[in-house]
Design an enzyme around this catalytic site. Structure first.
Site, PDB file in Angstrom:
ATOM      1  N   SER A 104       0.868  -1.180   0.000  1.00 18.41           N
ATOM      2  CA  SER A 104       0.000   0.000   0.000  1.00 18.41           C
ATOM      3  C   SER A 104       0.904   1.229   0.000  1.00 18.41           C
ATOM      4  O   SER A 104       2.097   1.127   0.332  1.00 18.41           O
ATOM      5  CB  SER A 104      -0.831  -0.004   1.296  1.00 18.41           C
ATOM      6  OG  SER A 104      -1.442   1.247   1.518  1.00 18.41           O
TER       7      SER A 104
ATOM      8  N   TYR B  43      -2.039  -1.440  10.458  1.00 20.22           N
ATOM      9  CA  TYR B  43      -2.014  -1.508   8.993  1.00 20.22           C
ATOM     10  C   TYR B  43      -0.681  -0.984   8.456  1.00 20.22           C
ATOM     11  O   TYR B  43      -0.042  -1.612   7.622  1.00 20.22           O
ATOM     12  CB  TYR B  43      -3.185  -0.694   8.438  1.00 20.22           C
ATOM     13  CG  TYR B  43      -3.438  -0.843   6.961  1.00 20.22           C
ATOM     14  CD1 TYR B  43      -4.217  -1.898   6.477  1.00 20.22           C
ATOM     15  CD2 TYR B  43      -2.937   0.070   6.043  1.00 20.22           C
ATOM     16  CE1 TYR B  43      -4.473  -2.031   5.113  1.00 20.22           C
ATOM     17  CE2 TYR B  43      -3.189  -0.056   4.682  1.00 20.22           C
ATOM     18  CZ  TYR B  43      -3.966  -1.109   4.216  1.00 20.22           C
ATOM     19  OH  TYR B  43      -4.230  -1.240   2.873  1.00 20.22           O
TER      20      TYR B  43
HETATM   21  P1  NAD Z   1     -11.494  -6.037  -0.039  1.00 24.48           P
HETATM   22  O1  NAD Z   1     -12.075  -5.922   1.319  1.00 24.48           O
HETATM   23  O2  NAD Z   1     -12.321  -5.701  -1.234  1.00 24.48           O
HETATM   24  O3  NAD Z   1     -10.900  -7.502  -0.256  1.00 24.48           O
HETATM   25  C1  NAD Z   1     -10.175  -8.171   0.736  1.00 24.48           C
HETATM   26  C2  NAD Z   1     -10.087  -9.630   0.381  1.00 24.48           C
HETATM   27  O4  NAD Z   1      -9.371 -10.305   1.417  1.00 24.48           O
HETATM   28  C3  NAD Z   1     -11.467 -10.309   0.305  1.00 24.48           C
HETATM   29  O5  NAD Z   1     -11.449 -11.282  -0.713  1.00 24.48           O
HETATM   30  C4  NAD Z   1     -11.597 -10.969   1.678  1.00 24.48           C
HETATM   31  O6  NAD Z   1     -12.467 -12.089   1.694  1.00 24.48           O
HETATM   32  C5  NAD Z   1     -10.152 -11.392   1.894  1.00 24.48           C
HETATM   33  N1  NAD Z   1      -9.842 -11.668   3.287  1.00 24.48           N
HETATM   34  C6  NAD Z   1     -10.014 -10.858   4.373  1.00 24.48           C
HETATM   35  N2  NAD Z   1      -9.642 -11.520   5.491  1.00 24.48           N
HETATM   36  C7  NAD Z   1      -9.237 -12.757   5.091  1.00 24.48           C
HETATM   37  C8  NAD Z   1      -8.734 -13.887   5.771  1.00 24.48           C
HETATM   38  N3  NAD Z   1      -8.601 -13.905   7.099  1.00 24.48           N
HETATM   39  N4  NAD Z   1      -8.442 -14.993   5.055  1.00 24.48           N
HETATM   40  C9  NAD Z   1      -8.610 -15.014   3.701  1.00 24.48           C
HETATM   41  N5  NAD Z   1      -9.052 -13.959   3.013  1.00 24.48           N
HETATM   42  C10 NAD Z   1      -9.364 -12.848   3.696  1.00 24.48           C
HETATM   43  O7  NAD Z   1     -10.187  -5.125   0.018  1.00 24.48           O
HETATM   44  P2  NAD Z   1      -9.199  -4.559  -1.107  1.00 24.48           P
HETATM   45  O8  NAD Z   1      -9.255  -3.088  -1.025  1.00 24.48           O
HETATM   46  O9  NAD Z   1      -9.372  -5.240  -2.402  1.00 24.48           O
HETATM   47  O10 NAD Z   1      -7.804  -4.978  -0.457  1.00 24.48           O
HETATM   48  C11 NAD Z   1      -6.935  -5.934  -0.991  1.00 24.48           C
HETATM   49  C12 NAD Z   1      -5.512  -5.612  -0.576  1.00 24.48           C
HETATM   50  O11 NAD Z   1      -5.124  -4.357  -1.117  1.00 24.48           O
HETATM   51  C13 NAD Z   1      -5.325  -5.490   0.943  1.00 24.48           C
HETATM   52  O12 NAD Z   1      -4.089  -6.086   1.309  1.00 24.48           O
HETATM   53  C14 NAD Z   1      -5.285  -4.004   1.159  1.00 24.48           C
HETATM   54  O13 NAD Z   1      -4.551  -3.655   2.301  1.00 24.48           O
HETATM   55  C15 NAD Z   1      -4.593  -3.555  -0.107  1.00 24.48           C
HETATM   56  N6  NAD Z   1      -4.791  -2.146  -0.434  1.00 24.48           N
HETATM   57  C16 NAD Z   1      -6.035  -1.648  -0.634  1.00 24.48           C
HETATM   58  C17 NAD Z   1      -6.177  -0.310  -0.952  1.00 24.48           C
HETATM   59  C18 NAD Z   1      -7.511   0.311  -1.198  1.00 24.48           C
HETATM   60  O14 NAD Z   1      -7.566   1.556  -1.277  1.00 24.48           O
HETATM   61  N7  NAD Z   1      -8.571  -0.427  -1.338  1.00 24.48           N
HETATM   62  C19 NAD Z   1      -5.052   0.504  -1.068  1.00 24.48           C
HETATM   63  C20 NAD Z   1      -3.800  -0.039  -0.866  1.00 24.48           C
HETATM   64  C21 NAD Z   1      -3.685  -1.366  -0.557  1.00 24.48           C
END
Ligand code: NAD
Length: 262
Positions: free
Chosen positions: A144, A157
């Site tokens: 991130s 985080y």
């Molecule tokens: P999201 O909530 O849409 O998806 C998260 C995914 O992780 C889902 O499929 C969920 O079921 C799975 N998950 C959560 N806990 C779990 C567990 N214990 N075991 C197995 N699967 C699990 O979120 P997203 O925004 O797509 O995030 C995905 C990644 O991207 C994360 O690591 C997040 O930190 C990172 N990220 C997101 C953003 C953003 O702005 N959305 C920015 C930077 C980084």
């Protein structure tokens, strides 16, 4: 076009958001896919058959909880038994919890560190021997902008994301002569359920409309004023699996509309 046919990609947390978009992008290049993550059984079944039919690839699903090392080991062993190796490992599963340090529940700290950081150690630990045997591997750790800079109320985080950037560097050094690359993708805001919760909380806290809260949250951090799309991250992941990216390893790569340039 990057031909990934004959390769297998395991994407943790691919039932939603960024992970789903990365799984779709890799399948579109011909990779077989191991999906993982939580969600409704019917929705996961639709995703699985949809991907397989659309791209003519094999898709399996494993619902391993990324906070449980034993479940991760079972998932990795099953994937290797089924496909011979996990050639492309995408450590993407993640959760968020926001609170000031003095109010931060220890149980939430442990969960964020387990899912956002330690799970990537466990999957990588199990994936590397087969990648080394095949002399090819790609490890993409979805970090991130918070892997590079900090924000208030995100101690767990930010610690996990800085940690995964460090893990990426060590992985890259230890595999530098094995045909394997390891990189951290560092997105800015992406409009997924993980971020929607933060927009809703801001709207409630400051009595804003949904649109105003979205604009405020994004504009505060991203000079672009516009979020990153999941599809842009999917395309970036494909590029990192391409021959052109063979010498990119150990890098923390922002895709953040200028967030970390400030
Ligand atoms: P999201 O909530 O849409 O998806 C998260 C995914 O992780 C889902 O499929 C969920 O079921 C799975 N998950 C959560 N806990 C779990 C567990 N214990 N075991 C197995 N699967 C699990 O979120 P997203 O925004 O797509 O995030 C995905 C990644 O991207 C994360 O690591 C997040 O930190 C990172 N990220 C997101 C953003 C953003 O702005 N959305 C920015 C930077 C980084």
């Amino acid at each position: 076009m990057t031909d990934l046919s004959g390769k297998t990609a395991l994407v943790t947390g691919s039932t939603s958001g960024i992970g789903e978009a990365i799984a779709r992008a890799l399948a579109a290049q011909g990779a077989d896919i191991v999906l993982n993550g939580f969600g409704e059984e019917a929705a996961i079944a639709r995703l699985k058959t949809g991907l397989a039919e659309e791209h003519g690839v094999k898709v399996v699903y494993d619902g391993a909880d990324m906070s449980r090392p034993a479940a991760i080991e079972t998932m990795m062993k099953k994937a290797e038994a089924e496909f011979g190796a996990v050639d492309i490992l995408v450590n993407n599963a993640g959760i968020q919890h926001t609170a000031n340090l003095e109010d931060f529940p220890a149980e939430r700290w442990d969960a964020v560190i387990a899912i956002n950081l330690s799970s990537a150690f466990h999957t990588t630990h199990h994936a590397l021997p087969a990648m080394k045997r095949r002399g090819w591997g790609r490890i993409l750790n979805v970090a991130s902008a918070h892997g590079l800079v900090a924000s208030v109320q995100k101690s767990a985080y930010v610690a996990a994301k800085h940690g995964i950037v460090g893990l990426t560097k060590v992985t890259a050094l230890e595999t530098a002569r094995d045909g394997i690359t390891a990189n951290a993708i560092c997105p800015g805001w992406v409009l997924t359920p993980l971020v929607q919760k933060q927009i809703d909380a801001l709207a409630e806290r400051e009595s804003l409309t949904a649109a105003a809260a979205r604009e405020k949250l994004i504009g505060e951090k991203m000079p672009s004023g516009e979020p990153v799309t999941p599809e842009q991250i999917g395309a970036f992941a494909v590029f990192l699996c391409s021959p052109a990216a063979e010498r990119i390893t150990g890098a923390a790569l922002p895709i953040d509309g200028g967030w970390t340039a400030q």
